[in-house]
Design an enzyme around this catalytic site. Sequence first.
Site, PDB file in Angstrom:
ATOM      1  N   ASP A  56      56.489 -13.732  98.144  1.00 32.26           N
ATOM      2  CA  ASP A  56      56.006 -15.112  98.244  1.00 32.26           C
ATOM      3  C   ASP A  56      56.459 -15.937  97.044  1.00 32.26           C
ATOM      4  O   ASP A  56      56.616 -15.391  95.953  1.00 32.26           O
ATOM      5  CB  ASP A  56      54.474 -15.095  98.329  1.00 32.26           C
ATOM      6  N   HIS A  91      64.909 -19.616  99.307  1.00 28.75           N
ATOM      7  CA  HIS A  91      65.060 -18.516 100.262  1.00 28.75           C
ATOM      8  C   HIS A  91      66.390 -17.795 100.042  1.00 28.75           C
ATOM      9  O   HIS A  91      66.464 -16.570 100.124  1.00 28.75           O
ATOM     10  CB  HIS A  91      64.967 -19.034 101.703  1.00 28.75           C
ATOM     11  N   LEU A 142      66.435   6.036 101.482  1.00 27.99           N
ATOM     12  CA  LEU A 142      65.362   5.042 101.337  1.00 27.99           C
ATOM     13  C   LEU A 142      65.200   4.328 102.679  1.00 27.99           C
ATOM     14  O   LEU A 142      66.189   3.951 103.301  1.00 27.99           O
ATOM     15  CB  LEU A 142      65.770   4.023 100.254  1.00 27.99           C
TER      16      LEU A 142
HETATM   17  C1  IPE Z   1      53.399 -14.628 103.410  1.00 30.45           C
HETATM   18  O1  IPE Z   1      53.869 -15.752 102.741  1.00 30.45           O
HETATM   19  C2  IPE Z   1      54.444 -14.130 104.340  1.00 30.45           C
HETATM   20  C3  IPE Z   1      55.720 -13.803 103.754  1.00 30.45           C
HETATM   21  C4  IPE Z   1      56.026 -13.676 102.497  1.00 30.45           C
HETATM   22  C5  IPE Z   1      56.734 -13.564 104.722  1.00 30.45           C
HETATM   23  P1  IPE Z   1      53.361 -17.214 103.122  1.00 30.45           P
HETATM   24  O2  IPE Z   1      53.908 -18.092 102.059  1.00 30.45           O
HETATM   25  O3  IPE Z   1      53.687 -17.546 104.505  1.00 30.45           O
HETATM   26  O4  IPE Z   1      51.788 -17.034 102.959  1.00 30.45           O
HETATM   27  P2  IPE Z   1      50.645 -18.148 102.855  1.00 30.45           P
HETATM   28  O5  IPE Z   1      50.764 -19.024 104.036  1.00 30.45           O
HETATM   29  O6  IPE Z   1      50.874 -18.926 101.591  1.00 30.45           O
HETATM   30  O7  IPE Z   1      49.386 -17.354 102.809  1.00 30.45           O
HETATM   31  C1  IPE Z   2      58.077 -16.709 100.884  1.00 33.02           C
HETATM   32  O1  IPE Z   2      58.201 -17.841 100.099  1.00 33.02           O
HETATM   33  C2  IPE Z   2      59.129 -16.649 101.970  1.00 33.02           C
HETATM   34  C3  IPE Z   2      58.592 -16.848 103.332  1.00 33.02           C
HETATM   35  C4  IPE Z   2      57.355 -16.970 103.675  1.00 33.02           C
HETATM   36  C5  IPE Z   2      59.574 -16.911 104.382  1.00 33.02           C
HETATM   37  P1  IPE Z   2      57.564 -19.232 100.543  1.00 33.02           P
HETATM   38  O2  IPE Z   2      58.546 -19.967 101.344  1.00 33.02           O
HETATM   39  O3  IPE Z   2      56.270 -19.038 101.166  1.00 33.02           O
HETATM   40  O4  IPE Z   2      57.386 -19.918  99.131  1.00 33.02           O
HETATM   41  P2  IPE Z   2      56.142 -20.811  98.658  1.00 33.02           P
HETATM   42  O5  IPE Z   2      54.927 -19.998  98.826  1.00 33.02           O
HETATM   43  O6  IPE Z   2      56.128 -22.055  99.491  1.00 33.02           O
HETATM   44  O7  IPE Z   2      56.460 -21.080  97.223  1.00 33.02           O
HETATM   45 MG    MG Z   3      54.346 -18.961 100.409  1.00 34.81          MG
END
Ligand code: IPE
Ligand code: IPE
Ligand code: MG
Length: 252
Positions: A25, A42, A136
Amino acid sequence: MTYSSSTQAVPQPRAVPRHIAIIMDGNGRWATKRMLPRVAGHVKGVDAVRGVVEACMLRGVEYLTLFAFSSENWRRPADEVSLLMRLFVTALEREVAKMHANSIRLKVVGDLSRFDAKLQELIVNAERKTANNSKLTVTICANYGGRWDIMQAINKMIAADGKGHAYTEEQLNPHLAMAYAPEPDLFIRTGGEERISNFLLWQLAYTELFFTETYWPDFDVGALDIAIDSFQQRERRFGRTSEQLLTQKKAS
Ligand code: IPE
Ligand code: IPE
Ligand code: MG
């Protein structure tokens, strides 16, 4: 092979974790901080995956599970979702041969039926190609949700039983022991351990977690307020982006 569950048998202690699961995240915030579009985060995130996979191989980790796209991430703006899908496609196209050469087994877990045909085909081929590798196991959780997982398992079990019904989350909800209560908003654990320990797994899907070193007997009103304060600082995104929440707030 099926491993026994931690509630049935206590797993052997090990110096190096056998299985590491990561919620990857913060990509969006990484990019925003640098005045870059979220997608840049990303893209950078894929590089980070490469680094972590290599590090796990060197350290002898056997399973690495990466949460890449949640069942709630479809709620994001369509252009971000489609970019994530494209990134997934290019990552598979570029990395699978290398993974295979490194004896990595790749698994993709989640409801893959919602992905387009090309992505599904890449996934099937990558899994097939690397199926017999044993150094792995890298599992990418894509369109994955813990609840989806529980339901698909229950439905498979029922199907194996030959009765042929299928159930949904909504049908299971009223039968849970705490059906009379909403899901917890805040979870607190005193005593310093940072685990869920099989507590309310279903209901904790989107609960804010707070861990404190304070022992329970010392956990007083002041300590509770610290936890609640922490809760109040959280942005509960439930799969969406910060930007979407801001727009929603402005509109209401
Ligand atoms: C959780 O991240 C899912 C992934 C990392 C794929 P999100 O960024 O979607 O989670 P929330 O919405 O902040 O809880
Ligand atoms: C996690 O990073 C990747 C996915 C959920 C695909 P985020 O895109 O949620 O990044 P933040 O949380 O907005 O910083
Ligand atoms: Mg996020």
